[in-house]
Design a protein around this motif. Structure first.
Motif, mmCIF file in Angstrom:
data_model
loop_
_atom_site.group_PDB
_atom_site.id
_atom_site.type_symbol
_atom_site.label_atom_id
_atom_site.label_comp_id
_atom_site.label_asym_id
_atom_site.label_seq_id
_atom_site.Cartn_x
_atom_site.Cartn_y
_atom_site.Cartn_z
ATOM 1 N N TYR B 32 0.975 -1.342 -0.148
ATOM 2 C CA TYR B 32 -0.288 -0.569 0.041
ATOM 3 C C TYR B 32 0.656 1.601 -0.058
ATOM 4 C CZ TYR B 32 -3.459 -3.783 1.218
ATOM 5 O OH TYR B 32 -4.399 -4.741 1.147
ATOM 6 N N ILE B 35 2.410 1.791 -3.766
ATOM 7 C CA ILE B 35 0.575 1.565 -4.508
ATOM 8 C C ILE B 35 0.350 3.882 -3.879
ATOM 9 C CG2 ILE B 35 -1.353 1.709 -4.716
ATOM 10 C CD1 ILE B 35 -1.416 -1.215 -4.544
ATOM 11 N N SER B 96 1.244 2.329 -11.185
ATOM 12 C CA SER B 96 0.594 1.849 -10.846
ATOM 13 C C SER B 96 -0.242 1.286 -10.683
ATOM 14 C CB SER B 96 -0.692 3.916 -10.281
ATOM 15 O OG SER B 96 0.235 4.143 -10.806
ATOM 16 N N ILE B 100 -1.084 -2.126 -8.321
ATOM 17 C CA ILE B 100 -2.190 -3.052 -7.529
ATOM 18 C C ILE B 100 -2.089 -4.410 -8.599
ATOM 19 C CG2 ILE B 100 -4.674 -2.663 -8.029
ATOM 20 C CD1 ILE B 100 -3.673 0.292 -8.679
ATOM 21 N N TYR B 101 -1.557 -4.861 -9.478
ATOM 22 C CA TYR B 101 -1.964 -6.180 -9.708
ATOM 23 C C TYR B 101 -1.167 -6.690 -8.690
ATOM 24 C CZ TYR B 101 -1.237 -10.241 -12.995
ATOM 25 O OH TYR B 101 -1.529 -11.289 -13.031
ATOM 26 N N THR B 103 0.202 -6.644 -5.680
ATOM 27 C CA THR B 103 -0.520 -6.794 -4.793
ATOM 28 C C THR B 103 -1.455 -8.145 -4.351
ATOM 29 O OG1 THR B 103 -2.661 -5.604 -4.628
ATOM 30 C CG2 THR B 103 -0.988 -4.833 -3.526
ATOM 31 N N SER B 455 -8.057 -7.057 -7.242
ATOM 32 C CA SER B 455 -6.830 -6.403 -7.199
ATOM 33 C C SER B 455 -5.869 -6.788 -8.785
ATOM 34 C CB SER B 455 -6.361 -6.869 -6.003
ATOM 35 O OG SER B 455 -5.831 -7.724 -6.018
ATOM 36 N N PRO B 459 -7.074 -3.809 -13.130
ATOM 37 C CA PRO B 459 -5.605 -3.132 -13.715
ATOM 38 C C PRO B 459 -6.121 -4.307 -15.665
ATOM 39 C CG PRO B 459 -4.768 -3.863 -12.423
ATOM 40 C CD PRO B 459 -5.960 -4.433 -12.042
#
Lengths: 487, 641, 101
Positions: B32, B35, B96, B100-101, B103, B455, B459
């Motif tokens: 996090y 991100i 970004s 996100i992907y 995680t 998650s 994307p």
């Protein structure tokens, strides 16, 4: 009336660093005699304290440029930088020593005192402006290092290294002294300044003596700096000597040697008989060192030997700056800055590498395979070693990159494009062996024995040394002017 | 907002530091942190974009003086202009999304925090590279991204092949960097400065058009670009780099880092314009890479390797564009490629995750049933990369082909066209093999196939959307568009052309709208043909052709399941020559280039061991060596006197 | 350059060369050390010769320092030899090849 002989005035501030360092070292030897065996460990911290004290005194001494001891020493900015580098190097060496000294049962008092004497030799060498002083400081330095190399009394490899270092070192010193004799014979003086003044008036025959003399002196320095083709002692001595001493030989004596060589070269460089061609020999030595050092390092299995060859190569890089300084006056300032910066960089990188080697070395074993899986067992040590290797390779933003950049851009400014290309190619080759260390640490499985036996703790002093040098490698890489702006 | 541009590298840099120091404590929260930093960079990038859009021209922000020797100064200064702001947007947005992907993808992996620290460090270096205002700072970013890439390739460090791949990438890149550094020195030597504006302003005066110096500089720079952007002959590291985690492949080895070479050449377009020979070489290498990599892509089984070769091929297109002087088109292709290739890689990640780590497309099939979103997004991105009309890839690729044709490089245009056909074929092949037909997965894995968490799919959707519509930023004038993108970049990318115009060497070719439309039609046709061929072989022929062959030649049927496709391909109506070529190219990769590299390594080693034998350990042997050295020094002194 | 100078310098160079040869051919460490001493003394002879020609004391003083250096070297050297002799029972340099490569 009889005229009073004029006694050269002695300013205490100017000579304090040298005198105090000498007394400090003697005091440690004496104290060692009277202390009970279990308290002798105090020698190393005392030594460190001494280094801090000398650092303070040096800053005082260099406030005003001067020439103490009747002009035998010169306290110029250049020497100041070299002394800073030597003191930082000496301090870090003392910090990485305690565990090793403890483990190998080396007598603390002698060890520390000799280390301080070697440092005395180094800083004297960096400021000496006269050939007798130069010779004496070189001897103080060398004799201390011979003994330190063989100080692991029960280890036959250490004694063997000492024997080789001593005999070859004395052999090269004989040439150096002969060189001084010729230079003296040609000019009638041993002061570098006077020599420089008298050179233009030198006749044909004297000029010949000067060339031979300077050649022999240069050869003597090449030995001290482990430059090819006088480098052959270095791998054996580096491997056999106690690891902190290897670190010290690799760093301190090189810094001091280059400082002295700079003074000698500067005194001769402006003589018209010295054309650009004259210094072609430096070109050849630099190329030899870069090539031989980098190539021979590829097949090494012992980390200390590997670093020995790498130090030969790095001496080659540094010699480029001396060549530029000697032959192209227009670029002299830049090249001198490059030289100073690289000396600092080189010292930090090597001390970091050797510091890690001490921290994770076991008795009599410094094989690279021994580092397998270090990233797993002690990630911080592995990271420090990786940083050292990357910096030695010259990857930004470390000091290694900025240093190489300085050197090669100075070379290009001076018109030695081919040297820069050879240097860059050599450093591409060097990536192969530096990277192997990283690969072994990060990508190989740790041996079962290594995974099971608990590593001994690194120790506070050594950790501090590693931390300081790591941080400086990065910080001085990002903000190089912090170092160059010191004075 | 321009004043805050320093935040762009600063935020991910801080994130890397924080995660690096407190990763043990942050654990899954480290994702996090990373991100958040990346989202911050999007905001700043958008702000900068807004300002630039409204005419707040090139902006330089001085941070501090980095190296200063005599008259030479290397400033740590950031440059924001049209070109760098486009790159900023690409890197921050795709970055970004990949963060996100990750995680989702890296959940439960060992070294989760380390992964995000390295990824943030990568983002930091990439921003530095893009924003640098001089060659030295650019080189720092250049090396930084390389370093992070090796670290991340070797992420699965317990696997030897991953380690070898990282090492290969490092050494191949050192060769390229050597050229880059040499070029920097040459530039400094000849112009006395290293800032972009300083060098480019002086360039027309100090470098003769077509002169040796500028040609050498540009070729050396291109050597760096070839290493970083995986072009012939240094492309071998990229397929092996797929050993890293898939999101890394998406971000570093597809969308951002590998395009750095293209970016650098565009940045130096003034120099390249002055060196027509170099331009020609860039174009030829680009076209050759586009072609050869595409032909290798046809026979790969590993889905990530297909994508890797397609990346190389697309990068080849970009260089082709630069070589023919269409700098804006090259950047536009970076822009669209970042979206569709990022999407494809992330989809591949989902697929591999579902297949429990199996990359082989011949073990997949029919996955569209269980993985609807992945399938649809993969489909969209495949359309885009193939250049299906009105998708992003259509506009960007067509612009390149048109520019090639217009500049008179007919052969290169033809090569590009054939490569476009192969691209459509192998991309649809991978789509069909993975998502269509019957599943060929073992039962145990088959039961396991499922759609990925939000998650990871989010994307995909965003990237797929952009792959479809990003092309509308630059609808060519011939289609009644405004060519906005090209127009926007004009101040940066047209400088070279302006200089040539002043020197009266440029020959502006007349614009023929009809011809452009005709060529557009031709390439559309080619693309449709490629899709049709893939459809014929892998959908139509999938059950029937093999069965028909099986009846006629029982031998083939008995061949193992993993092998029959090869015979199928050979004996179907598909052009045999292409296969042979593909094989030859593959062999070339393995034997010649690996051979050259291994051969060099062997030579180095043999020299080294010979040097080693000199070191006998005998004292007087060293003494003799020293004596020879001393004599040499003194003699040389006397001789050169 | 007067004849006595030439004679002295030739003698000095001859001694120096004998020292070099001795260093290279002897196998006993003490003999090697003696060869080095010869080389240093050859340098001393050169110093004295030059000092005499300049009629200055600098060179003579230098000789004193060189003698000191030589003594210190001998002391350190002998200590190292004794250490080696204790552990290996010989000071033949041919036997000292553990470190190589």
């Amino acid at each position: 009336m009889m005229s009073q002989p004029t006694v050269p005035q002695l300013f205490w501030v100017e000579v304090a660093p040298f005198v105090v360092l000498c007394i400090w070292a003697l005091a440690i030897i004496l104290a060692d005699l009277f202390l009970p065996a279990e308290r002798r460990r105090v020698a190393l911290p005392l030594g460190f304290l001494g280094v801090v004290l000398i650092a303070y005194l040096s800053i005082q001494a260099f406030e005003i440029p001067g020439n103490p001891f009747g002009g035998m020493l010169t306290l110029d900015t250049f020497a100041f930088f070299c002394i800073v580098v030597i003191l930082v190097g000496g301090g870090l060496t003392i910090l990485i020593s305690p565990r090793y000294v403890q483990r190998e049962h080396i007598p603390h008092g002698e060890y520390t005192a000799l280390l301080l004497f070697a440092m005395l030799g180094m800083i004297l060498l960096a400021v000496s402006n006269e050939l007798i002083t130069l010779l004496l400081s070189l001897e103080i330095l060398s004799l201390s290092l011979y003994i330190l190399t063989g100080i692991e009394r029960h280890n036959p490899r250490s004694s063997e290294a000492a024997l080789k270092y001593f005999l070859l070192g004395a052999f090269s010193t004989a040439f150096l002294i002969m060189g001084i004799a010729f230079l003296y014979g040609a000019t009638g003086s041993t002061f570098l300044v006077t020599i420089a003044e008298r050179l233009p008036a030198a006749g044909q025959q004297s000029a010949l003596w000067v060339f031979v003399g300077f050649g022999l002196i240069l050869a003597g320095f090449c030995f001290k700096l482990a430059l090819a083709p006088l480098h052959m002692w270095a791998p054996d001595v580096y491997e056999g000597a106690p690891t902190p001493i290897t670190a010290f030989i690799a760093t301190g004596s090189k810094v001091a040697g280059f400082a002295a060589l700079w003074h000698v070269v500067m005194s001769l460089a402006d003589w018209q008989a010295m054309t650009q061609n004259t210094f072609y020999v430096l070109w050849i030595i630099a190329v030899f060192s870069m090539v031989i050092g980098n190539f021979a390092a590829i097949v090494q299995k012992n980390i200390k030997r590997l670093l020995a060859y790498s130090s030969i190569a790095h001496s080659g890089y540094i010699l480029i700056t001396i060549l530029v300084i000697a032959s192209v006056p227009a670029v002299r300032t830049n090249a001198t800055q490059a030289l100073l910066y690289y000396l600092m960089a080189y010292m930090l990188m090597n001390l970091l590498a050797f510091g890690v080697a001490i921290a994770c070395g076991r008795k009599g074993d410094s094989n690279i395979e021994h580092y397998a899986g270090l990233a797993r067992t002690s990630p911080l040590l592995a990271a420090a070693m990786a940083l050292a290797m990357l910096s030695l390779t010259g990857v930004p933003p470390t000091v290694g990159f900025v240093g190489k950049f300085y050197i090669f851009s100075a070379a290009i400014q001076a018109g030695y494009l081919e040297l820069a290309i050879i240097g860059l190619l050599a450093s591409v080759v060097s990536a192969v062996y530096y990277l192997r260390v990283i690969v072994v640490m990060y990508m190989h499985e740790p041996s079962r024995e290594a995974a099971e036996t608990a590593r001994e703790p690194v120790g506070a002093a050594n950790s501090l040394a590693l931390l300081v040098s790591s941080v400086m490698i990065i910080l001085l890489g990002i903000f190089p002017f912090w170092f160059l702006g010191l004075k | 907002m321009l004043d805050y541009v320093w935040l762009v590298p600063f935020l991910p840099g801080c994130a890397a530091l924080v995660i690096g120091l407190f990763g043990k404590w942050l654990r899954t929260r480290s994702g996090y942190v990373a991100i958040a930093a990346m989202l911050g960079t999007i905001v700043v990038s958008l702000g900068c974009f807004w300002d630039i859009l409204h005419g707040k021209g090139p902006f330089t922000q001085h941070l501090f003086t980095w190296i200063s020797v005599g008259e030479f100064k290397a400033e740590a200064a950031l440059l924001v202009d049209q070109l760098s702001v486009v790159m900023l947007l690409v890197v921050s947005v795709v970055g970004s999304l990949v963060f996100i992907y990750s995680t989702g993808y890296m959940k439960g992996e060992r070294g989760y925090a380390r992964y995000f620290a390295q990824l943030s460090l990568f983002a930091f270096s990439m921003f530095l590279l893009v924003l640098a205002d001089n060659f030295v700072l650019m080189f720092i970013g250049w090396e930084g991204v390389g370093l992070c890439s090796y670290l991340l390739i070797g992420y699965y460090m317990d696997k030897t092949w991953a380690a070898d791949a990282g090492r290969k990438a490092f050494i191949v890149n050192r060769i390229g960097d050597f050229g880059f550094l040499l070029a920097i020195f040459l530039i400094f030597w000849t112009s006395g400065t290293l800032t972009f504006s300083g060098v480019f302003d002086q360039a027309p005066v100090i470098y003769k058009y077509g002169g040796g110096v500028v040609t050498a500089i540009t070729l050396l720079l291109f050597m760096g670009a070839v290493g970083k952007s995986a072009q012939i002959p240094l492309f071998i590291w990229l397929p092996d780099a797929m050993a890293g985690p898939t999101p890394v492949s998406a971000l570093i080895h597809a969308a951002t880092m590998v395009t750095a070479g293209v970016y650098m050449v565009v940045r130096c377009n003034v120099l390249y314009s002055l060196a027509p020979t170099s331009m020609e070489i860039v174009a030829i290498i680009g076209a050759a890479t586009a072609f050869i990599a595409a032909s290798i892509g046809i026979t790969q089984r590993d889905i990530k390797r297909v994508l890797a070769y397609s990346t190389i091929s697309q990068l080849g297109y970009m260089f082709l564009a630069l070589g023919v002087g269409a700098f804006a088109a090259g950047i536009f292709h970076i822009f669209t490629h970042a979206f569709f290739k990022g999407c494809l890689f992330l989809c591949a990640g989902c697929v591999i995750h579902a297949m429990a780590g199996d990359n082989d497309m011949f073990h997949m099939g029919g996955m569209r049933k269980q993985m609807k979103i992945t399938w649809l997004t993969y489909f969209a991105a495949t359309l885009a990369i193939s250049g299906f009309p009105l998708t992003a890839g259509f506009f960007s690729k067509d612009e390149i082909l048109w520019a090639t044709f217009r500049s008179g490089h007919l052969i290169l245009w033809l090569v590009g066209l054939v490569a476009a056909f192969m691209t459509a074929f192998y991309m649809f092949r991978s789509l069909f093999l993975t998502f269509h037909g019957e599943s060929r997965a073992p039962e145990k894995i088959k039961a396991h196939i499922h759609e990925m968490p939000r998650s990871m799919t989010f994307p995909l959707v965003v990237l797929a959307f952009f792959s479809l519509v990003a092309g509308f930023f630059s609808i060519p004038k011939v289609l009644k568009g405004s060519a906005w993108f090209e127009h926007f970049l004009h101040p940066v990318t047209n400088r070279g052309a302006e200089i040539l115009h002043e020197l009266h060497v440029a020959d502006p070719t007349p614009h023929v709208p009809e011809l452009e439309l005709l060529l557009m039609g031709a390439s559309t046709l080619i693309v449709l043909l490629g899709i049709a061929a893939a459809y014929a072989v892998y959908i139509k022929g999938w059950p029937e052709i093999p069965k028909a062959w099986a009846q006629r030649f029982g031998v083939f049927y008995k061949l193992s399941f993993h092998k029959w496709w090869w015979d199928d391909l050979y004996n179907s109506t598909f052009v045999q020559g292409t296969i042979r070529l593909a094989k030859a190219a593959w062999q070339f990769d393995i034997f010649v280039i690996d051979g050259v590299i291994n051969g060099t390594a062997f030579m180095v080693r043999s020299v080294a061991s010979r040097l080693r034998k000199l070191q006998t350990g005998q004292l007087q042997a060293y003494g003799v060596g020293m004596l020879i050295g001393i004599n040499l020094i003194v003699l040389l002194f006397l001789l050169t006197r | 350059m007067t004849s006595y100078m030439i004679n002295n310098l030739v003698l000095s160079l001859a001694i120096f060369s004998i020292g070099i040869i001795g260093f290279l051919v002897k196998r006993n460490a003490i003999a090697i050390l003696m060869a080095i001493e010869l080389m240093l003394n050859a340098a001393n002879l050169a110093f004295v010769t030059f000092a005499y020609s300049f009629a200055s004391v600098d060179g003579t003083i230098l000789v004193l320092f060189v003698i000191t250096v030589a003594t210190a070297e001998a002391a350190v050297g002998l200590a190292i030899f004794i250490r080696i002799y204790r552990s290996r029972g010989t000071i033949d340099v041919d036997k000292m090849t553990t470190l190589h490569g």
